[in-house]
Write a protein that holds these residues in place. Structure first.
Motif, mmCIF file in Angstrom:
data_model
loop_
_atom_site.group_PDB
_atom_site.id
_atom_site.type_symbol
_atom_site.label_atom_id
_atom_site.label_comp_id
_atom_site.label_asym_id
_atom_site.label_seq_id
_atom_site.Cartn_x
_atom_site.Cartn_y
_atom_site.Cartn_z
ATOM 1 N N GLU A 69 65.264 43.243 89.578
ATOM 2 C CA GLU A 69 66.095 43.256 88.418
ATOM 3 C C GLU A 69 65.357 42.258 87.131
ATOM 4 O OE1 GLU A 69 68.582 45.144 87.425
ATOM 5 O OE2 GLU A 69 68.922 46.386 89.131
ATOM 6 N N GLU B 105 74.001 50.993 93.095
ATOM 7 C CA GLU B 105 72.710 50.768 92.401
ATOM 8 C C GLU B 105 72.293 52.217 91.710
ATOM 9 O OE1 GLU B 105 70.963 48.059 91.579
ATOM 10 O OE2 GLU B 105 71.824 46.535 92.682
ATOM 11 N N THR C 138 72.407 48.432 83.913
ATOM 12 C CA THR C 138 72.178 47.262 84.785
ATOM 13 C C THR C 138 73.445 46.795 85.549
ATOM 14 O OG1 THR C 138 72.554 45.687 83.236
ATOM 15 C CG2 THR C 138 70.185 46.389 83.495
ATOM 16 N N THR D 208 70.092 38.972 84.115
ATOM 17 C CA THR D 208 70.206 39.693 85.172
ATOM 18 C C THR D 208 71.549 39.017 86.242
ATOM 19 O OG1 THR D 208 67.816 39.802 85.453
ATOM 20 C CG2 THR D 208 68.769 39.982 87.327
#
Lengths: 509, 246
Positions: free
Chosen positions: A121, A143, A152, A340
């Protein structure tokens, strides 16, 4: 820099937090999940017993390993090579992406099945793979859903925490080309079948790495679904992306990490699967990858090495306990952090990885400094102290926010007579003590300053941060009142040690 | 370019990559030493905190408690446990279950103890394959289509309710992963109290003794990714039987 792209979606944490807060479902879901995870952790801690001793042991193992990272990383690399692994080093995200793409090109890969990896990521590797015509397939259920939505992850452990089953049914129905009922079993069943085909046809399996055992060159994965095992069993080539600090010396040390990580993450005694993979398949084996690559990634991690204020960040085992404990995360959700890594760990790690305090300065303010993150951390990383350091560095670098200072004045006017905020102000004072050295207070404003701009900024949409403030305030206030005496002692001890001119325990050797 | 040439050029490319990697290793590791403000450490550092705390290493349950605790833990995560006296009982249990579930395809590890169960003879209507017994087979597909996978645990840990399986040419990683139902026989003497009692073998045996795959399995595959609603059998087996024998 590719690492900044998450940031471009909203201009600041406050803007993104407003977005998050407008989504009632997200707020409820995040709260429900984090409370459930937090409850599970507390139960697991209590059941296991001696939690403080385990935490201390976990911390010591991580401190020791990082203090000798050159030795242990080198040992790991030598052993992994002896096992037949192709090891690569990447100083930057670009280098790690380049190596991954070169392997994919060499293997003429059409698709890559991936198990959960925060490093990929961090590298925006999916994007890069697509750019050379390779299909990246996320195989963790959450995911996979997030990938279909083009989003995300918002939580390190439960990435699709912000989606409800109807939204998920819509996404999966579009993927299936038929209408799927919004029933968890139906939806999970569809994904199982669909991904079975993907596993069997993929050329490359790609994983992250929870721990890497130096003495045997093994890499270790924790998971519940079995997709990480699929990814490391079925395709002919395995690529593992590993942060350079993932090392532990031995399997004996893994027992300690296996005790701390699942309990802290989900309250489980152990994840359903824990796999130690030592090299590619042996020549006579009938499964497992024929070719195995491990890419060791720095990408800003070495910036924390040798920095007494932030080195302990490298001890992080990515459990997410600090997210679940954080009153701010529970209210604004993961996407509001924009990087992230979200939550308290993200608030410190993101600017620290990017050495970019100016751009990310607002993240450090999205914290109440209540210390819940430190208390939750299974390896005792003093995240709340780091947030103070970060704010101090921001001020020192001349990135203080004028509006914020003005806001602080207005804020103190409103609150100066209010007993309600005594507790917070008390902590503010302690925060100041923490950053005071040689009798000089370098940080002039208390840790509260992050809040004031939220508090006084006009034109918030209805049902936004301001409306949530009541609950959040109460939560923070309660949290403060409940601040454990030992934590207070610890903070005071740090101040005392500094007065004595001593170090702060980071320079382990 | 034929396949042989392609493979040769791939091997050459891997060699080039390795040369580059070895060259970079020095600067990468030196960079870490420099950040730590001291020369590279070459002697193994003293590690006073290695492994679990001492009080834990002394912790041990008696056999019945190990069985009880393993059972309670395994049941609590949705697994099934059977306590069986002999391997004949295990054979009966597996064949009964296979008949009850109308299993058509069964895959088992290639081990003498499993050979002795003679599942092939006991289940004439099912196709029982023996892992890696025929080099022409695509074994991953055989495991992927199997209704039931049968394995023998190398170890088990009661405290966490975990079964440990090690890979080899005769013991596929796929057999405990791809079938819908997993049956794992745990000889009772292999059931330990703590994970550490298992891991110590890997440290003591050292790198060269380790198989490619070591897997700790603590129940059926699960996910809570959709609205925190627990789903069983997402990728791995959704039904897992631990058969404690002896």
């Amino acid at each position: 820099m590719s690492g900044a792209s998450g940031h471009s979606k909203g201009s600041s944490v406050k803007d993104r937090a407003d977005l998050a807060l407008n989504n009632e479902f997200l707020r409820k879901a995040v709260k429900y999940t984090t409370e459930k995870l937090k409850g599970g952790k507390l139960k697991a801690m209590e059941e296991h017993g001696n939690w403080e001793e385990w935490r201390e042991r976990g911390k010591q193992i991580r401190l020791h390993t990082i203090a000798h990272l050159d030795y242990y990383l080198n040992l790991f690399v030598d052993n992994a090579r002896a096992n037949g692994v192709h090891v690569h080093f990447a100083n930057t995200a670009e280098e790690a992406v380049h190596i991954s793409l070169s392997i994919a090109e060499r293997k003429n890969a059409k698709s890559v099945v991936k198990s959960k990896s925060m490093v990929t990521e961090e590298l925006h590797l999916n994007h890069a793979l697509e750019s050379i015509g390779v299909e990246p397939v996320e195989t963790d259920l959450g995911e996979y859903i997030i990938q279909l939505a083009g989003e995300t992850p918002s939580h390190i452990i439960i990435p699709a925490i912000h989606k409800n089953r109807y939204q998920i049914a819509d996404l999966l129905s579009a993927d299936a080309g038929e209408t799927l009922e919004p029933d968890t079993k139906v939806l999970a069943g569809y994904v199982r079948k669909k991904l079975r085909e993907k596993f069997l046809e993929a050329d490359i399996g790609m994983t992250g790495c929870n721990f890497a055992i130096a003495e045997t060159g093994s890499m270790v994965l924790f998971e519940n679904e079995g997709n990480a095992r699929m990814v490391t069993t079925v395709p002919e080539t395995q690529i593992t992306l590993m942060g350079m600090e993932r090392i532990i010396p031995s399997w004996a040390d893994l027992e300690v990490m296996a005790t701390l990580l699942p309990r802290s993450a989900t309250g489980q005694k152990l994840t359903v699967y824990m796999s130690g993979i030592t090299g590619p398949r042996r020549s006579e084996d009938a499964d497992g990858p024929e070719e195995m690559h491990i890419i060791i990634v720095d990408n800003g991690r070495s910036l924390q090495l040798g920095d007494p204020e932030f080195q302990e960040l490298l001890n992080c085992i990515r459990c997410g306990a600090c997210l679940n404990a954080c009153p701010v995360y529970r209210h604004i959700g993961g996407h509001a952090y924009g990087g992230t890594y979200s939550g308290p760990i993200g608030a410190v790690l993101t600017p620290s990885l990017q050495k970019n305090i100016a751009e990310w300065d607002d993240i450090a303010n999205a914290s109440s400094l209540c210390g819940a993150c430190y208390e939750a951390c299974p390896v005792k990383i003093p995240l709340h102290e780091m947030l103070v350091y970060l704010r101090r560095r921001k001020v020192e670098a001349g990135h203080g926010n004028k509006l914020e200072s003005a806001g602080m004045i207005g804020f103190s006017k409103i609150m100066s007579n209010s007993a309600r905020f005594k507790a917070i102000l008390k902590l503010g004072k302690m925060g100041q003590k923490l950053v005071a050295r040689n009798g000089e207070i370098r940080l002039k404003v208390g840790p509260l300053k992050g809040w004031n701009s939220h508090r006084v900024t006009p034109s918030l949409p209805k049902k936004s941060f301001r409306d949530q403030w009541g609950t959040m305030e109460a939560e923070i206030r309660n949290g403060l009142q409940e601040m454990a005496p030992d934590m207070k002692n610890r903070m005071e001890q740090i101040v005392k040690n500094r007065e004595k001119g001593g170090g702060n325990g980071h320079g382990h050797s | 370019m034929d396949m042989g040439t392609a493979n040769q050029s791939h091997q050459e490319w891997l060699k080039e990559m390795e040369a580059a990697s070895r060259a970079k290793q020095t600067s990468f590791i030196d960079g870490i030493s420099a950040k730590l403000r001291r020369p590279m450490v070459t002697e193994p550092p003293r590690h006073p905190f290695r492994g679990a705390p001492d009080f834990w290493n002394a912790y041990e349950w008696g056999e019945q408690e190990r069985i009880d605790r393993f059972t309670a833990n395994f049941l609590s995560v949705g697994g099934h446990v059977e306590r069986l006296a002999t391997m004949e009982d295990a054979q009966r249990f597996i064949t009964d279950k296979a008949n009850e579930l109308s299993a058509k395809y069964i895959v088992r590890q290639n081990q003498p103890e499993l050979e002795a169960l003679n599942l092939e003879g006991a289940l004439p209507d099912a196709q029982v394959s023996v892992w890696n017994s025929d080099p022409e087979q695509f074994w991953k597909a055989r495991a992927a289509e199997a209704d039931i996978g049968v394995v023998i645990a190398d170890y088990a840990a009661a405290y966490t309710g975990s079964i440990t399986v090690l890979s080899s040419k005769d013991k596929g990683r796929s057999v405990s992963l791809l079938p819908t139902v997993l049956m794992a026989i745990i000889p009772v003497e292999r059931l330990k109290t703590r994970l550490g009692e298992i891991m110590v073998h890997f440290d003591e045996g050292g790198r060269a003794s380790l198989p490619a795959g070591i897997h700790f399995i603590s129940g059926p595959s699960r996910s809570a990714d959709i609205e925190n609603d627990l789903t069983i059998g997402v990728h791995g087996p959704g039904v897992v039987y631990a058969l404690i024998v002896g």
